[in-house]
Write a protein that holds these residues in place. Structure first.
Motif, PDB file in Angstrom:
ATOM      1  N   THR A 348      -6.054   4.392   1.143  1.00 29.96           N
ATOM      2  CA  THR A 348      -6.359   3.245   0.272  1.00 29.96           C
ATOM      3  C   THR A 348      -5.102   2.706  -0.394  1.00 29.96           C
ATOM      4  OG1 THR A 348      -8.534   4.230  -0.156  1.00 29.96           O
ATOM      5  CG2 THR A 348      -7.839   2.442  -1.597  1.00 29.96           C
ATOM      6  N   ILE A 349      -4.268   3.588  -0.922  1.00 31.51           N
ATOM      7  CA  ILE A 349      -3.010   3.156  -1.541  1.00 31.51           C
ATOM      8  C   ILE A 349      -2.113   2.491  -0.503  1.00 31.51           C
ATOM      9  CG2 ILE A 349      -0.914   3.958  -2.703  1.00 31.51           C
ATOM     10  CD1 ILE A 349      -2.667   6.238  -3.885  1.00 31.51           C
ATOM     11  N   ALA A 350      -2.070   3.062   0.699  1.00 34.54           N
ATOM     12  CA  ALA A 350      -1.268   2.461   1.775  1.00 34.54           C
ATOM     13  C   ALA A 350      -1.773   1.068   2.110  1.00 34.54           C
ATOM     14  CB  ALA A 350      -1.320   3.357   3.020  1.00 34.54           C
ATOM     15  N   GLY A 351      -3.094   0.874   2.052  1.00 35.07           N
ATOM     16  CA  GLY A 351      -3.661  -0.452   2.307  1.00 35.07           C
ATOM     17  C   GLY A 351      -3.214  -1.476   1.280  1.00 35.07           C
ATOM     18  N   ILE A 352      -3.199  -1.082   0.017  1.00 39.11           N
ATOM     19  CA  ILE A 352      -2.751  -2.002  -1.037  1.00 39.11           C
ATOM     20  C   ILE A 352      -1.273  -2.331  -0.867  1.00 39.11           C
ATOM     21  CG2 ILE A 352      -2.394  -2.257  -3.527  1.00 39.11           C
ATOM     22  CD1 ILE A 352      -4.871  -0.522  -3.951  1.00 39.11           C
ATOM     23  N   VAL A 353      -0.458  -1.320  -0.597  1.00 40.78           N
ATOM     24  CA  VAL A 353       0.976  -1.542  -0.392  1.00 40.78           C
ATOM     25  C   VAL A 353       1.216  -2.438   0.817  1.00 40.78           C
ATOM     26  CG1 VAL A 353       3.165  -0.417   0.172  1.00 40.78           C
ATOM     27  CG2 VAL A 353       1.614   0.628  -1.492  1.00 40.78           C
ATOM     28  N   THR A 354       0.456  -2.226   1.898  1.00 42.02           N
ATOM     29  CA  THR A 354       0.574  -3.078   3.091  1.00 42.02           C
ATOM     30  C   THR A 354       0.280  -4.526   2.749  1.00 42.02           C
ATOM     31  OG1 THR A 354      -0.069  -1.247   4.539  1.00 42.02           O
ATOM     32  CG2 THR A 354      -0.290  -3.479   5.425  1.00 42.02           C
ATOM     33  N   GLY A 355      -0.769  -4.738   1.977  1.00 44.63           N
ATOM     34  CA  GLY A 355      -1.117  -6.098   1.573  1.00 44.63           C
ATOM     35  C   GLY A 355      -0.037  -6.748   0.736  1.00 44.63           C
ATOM     36  N   LEU A 356       0.563  -5.975  -0.155  1.00 45.93           N
ATOM     37  CA  LEU A 356       1.617  -6.525  -1.002  1.00 45.93           C
ATOM     38  C   LEU A 356       2.836  -6.946  -0.192  1.00 45.93           C
ATOM     39  CD1 LEU A 356       1.455  -4.049  -4.031  1.00 45.93           C
ATOM     40  CD2 LEU A 356       0.891  -6.478  -4.058  1.00 45.93           C
ATOM     41  N   PHE A 357       3.150  -6.205   0.863  1.00 43.92           N
ATOM     42  CA  PHE A 357       4.297  -6.547   1.697  1.00 43.92           C
ATOM     43  C   PHE A 357       4.016  -7.738   2.616  1.00 43.92           C
ATOM     44  CE2 PHE A 357       6.069  -2.319   0.696  1.00 43.92           C
ATOM     45  CZ  PHE A 357       7.387  -2.693   0.460  1.00 43.92           C
ATOM     46  N   LEU A 358       2.785  -7.850   3.110  1.00 47.46           N
ATOM     47  CA  LEU A 358       2.470  -8.885   4.093  1.00 47.46           C
ATOM     48  C   LEU A 358       2.056 -10.216   3.474  1.00 47.46           C
ATOM     49  CD1 LEU A 358       0.465  -6.880   6.813  1.00 47.46           C
ATOM     50  CD2 LEU A 358       2.855  -7.607   6.892  1.00 47.46           C
ATOM     51  N   VAL A 359       1.361 -10.157   2.329  1.00 48.51           N
ATOM     52  CA  VAL A 359       0.778 -11.368   1.749  1.00 48.51           C
ATOM     53  C   VAL A 359       1.777 -12.072   0.844  1.00 48.51           C
ATOM     54  CG1 VAL A 359      -1.039 -12.283   0.269  1.00 48.51           C
ATOM     55  CG2 VAL A 359      -1.563 -10.429   1.873  1.00 48.51           C
ATOM     56  N   SER A 360       1.972 -13.358   1.103  1.00 44.98           N
ATOM     57  CA  SER A 360       2.780 -14.206   0.232  1.00 44.98           C
ATOM     58  C   SER A 360       2.015 -15.499   0.004  1.00 44.98           C
ATOM     59  CB  SER A 360       4.143 -14.502   0.868  1.00 44.98           C
ATOM     60  OG  SER A 360       3.983 -15.297   2.035  1.00 44.98           O
TER      61      SER A 360
END
Length: 472
Positions: A348-360
């Motif tokens: 779950t934490i990895a999912g949030i971090v992934t979103g932060l890196f990909l989403v702009s």
């Protein structure tokens, strides 16, 4: 329902009883998240704001959290099946009132207050009756798994289902759907659900404890909601809430020592495994509702997506949660519950971090999907074992209290998630939307780190054999 287990599996009568329980958990979780994709539609129709819709969502979750413990105790006095049925009726009336609401005030009365009260009345009996009816440990674990999975699916699929209904008909039709499902549960419950223990009408009820616990939780969550308006007010409310909750626990201990009926037994908090399990439950639902509200509001208000577009994006979360929920029983046979919960938090934490890196602010729609899928996968993995850890830490004599406490802690997590992440997001939604979105998601991820820490402290090895063990 004399034969409980057939060839190592619950009898047909027990499996039928599980259907209304799972549906009840599904619809209550669905109600907590489906409004997230209706923010723009409700705001326009009822002439309110994003903050107004956030308030309605948070009050619904808060009412559930504040009343879940008292409602769990009422089941002993008035009967579990009776409380279940009364809760369904109150919930149905609230959903019907919400469907015809002319303004935000009536929506709050119907959705936030009546549906919240109905949920608080009907959910504790679901878990208590499951514990009482499913006496075989493996069958009980599967039953908890099915109910918890339906709750997670309801929360994750809420945006998708709500989005389709809102786009095809109206946001009001989503509440009509809830009324119809409640009617089905009432019919099935009358036919298939039984209460194996008679109620005890003479059992005293701790009114003072109920007031203190509810007031303390309300003050804490209200303080979080006040963060973007007045920091002094927020601080005052949080301190007041902490003091009231301290008063509550002190009074519970004093009543127990005096031999009087207490709303909550302090023995529940002497079990280290259960305490850690409650922390993981709280954080899981905080993350689910925090992510759901933050992403939904950002997509609608900033990106301008409609309800169905927002719901479709959330199919990634639903898919991840479904996959991990379907594999939950297989995981439970091969791995310790501690391991499963730890892996769930990491994903779950990895999912949030992934979103932060990909989403702009200019990124394509697909950039939301990998992170949301991982979040659903992680949450679906750990929801069931966390419930099992807590419920299985106590014998049947404390199931009413631990069920109410467990559900209260989970719903408090949902309300804190919606309030905390929502407040951070809304505060800068118009001026600095991308920064506010990122900050809200970071806060949710940090909460996940706290949950991971609690999961790592859980004892190693299997914990499903603790039922009936000494709570101390």
């Amino acid at each position: 329902m004399t034969e409980q287990v057939v060839a190592g599996r619950p009898s047909g009568a027990l499996r039928r009883a599980l259907i209304p329980f799972a549906l009840a958990q599904f619809i209550c979780s669905f109600a907590g998240s489906n409004m997230n994709v209706m923010i723009n539609d409700i705001s326009r129709d009822l002439h309110t704001t994003v903050q107004g819709v956030q308030l309605a969502i948070t009050i619904f979750l808060l009412v559930m959290a504040a009343l879940m413990i008292p409602a769990g105790k009422l089941t002993d006095r008035y009967g579990r099946k009776r409380c279940f049925n009364v809760g369904l009726v109150v919930y149905g009336i609230g959903a019907l009132l919400s469907a015809v609401a002319p303004g935000l005030g009536v929506l709050i009365l119907g959705n936030s207050i009546l549906e919240g009260i109905g949920t608080a009345l009907l959910i504790p009996p679901v878990y208590i009756l499951t514990t009482l009816l499913f006496t075989e440990l493996a069958g009980r674990a599967r039953a908890f798994g099915a109910i918890s999975a339906m709750g997670g699916i309801g929360a994750a699929a809420g945006p998708l289902i709500g989005g389709f209904i809102t786009s095809a008909f109206s946001w009001r039709a989503a509440f009509v759907l809830q009324v119809l499902i409640i009617a089905v549960i009432v019919v099935l419950g009358r036919r298939w659900v039984r209460d194996p223990l008679p109620p005890d009408p003479e059992r005293p009820f701790d009114v003072g404890g109920a007031v203190l616990s509810a007031l303390g939780l309300i003050l804490v969550v209200t303080g979080i909601l006040a963060a973007d308006d007045d920091l002094w007010l927020m601080t005052g409310l949080l301190i007041a809430g902490a003091l009231v909750l301290t008063w509550f626990f002190v009074s519970m201990r004093a009543k127990e020592r005096a031999g009087r009926e207490a709303l909550l037994s302090v023995a529940l908090f002497r079990n280290r495994t259960s305490n850690l399990g409650l922390v993981t439950q709280h954080v899981q639902w905080l993350m689910l509702m925090g992510v759901s509200f933050t992403v939904s509001a950002y997509l609608q208000v900033v990106r301008g997506y409609n309800a169905v577009q927002t719901g479709l994006i959330f199919t990634a979360t639903t898919a991840g949660l479904l996959l991990s929920s379907l594999a939950a029983e297989r995981f439970a046979k091969r791995r310790a519950q501690r391991t499963i919960i730890v892996v769930g938090f990491v994903a779950t934490i990895a999912g949030i971090v992934t979103g932060l890196f990909l989403v702009s602010d200019t990124s394509a729609v697909w950039t939301f999907l990998p992170g949301l899928f991982l979040i659903g996968l992680g949450l679906g993995t750990m929801l069931t074992p966390s419930v099992n850890v807590v419920q299985s830490s106590f014998g049947e004599e404390l199931q009413g209290e631990i069920s109410g406490l467990s559900r209260s802690v989970s719903n408090l997590g949902s309300s804190v998630g919606a309030a905390l992440a929502g407040t951070i997001l809304v505060a800068g939604l118009t001026a600095t939307p991308q920064r506010s979105y990122a900050l809200a998601m970071v806060v949710v991820a940090l909460a996940g780190v706290l949950g991971l820490w609690a999961a790592l402290l859980l004892p190693r090895g299997r914990m499903d054999t603790a039922v009936g063990a000494d709570a101390s």
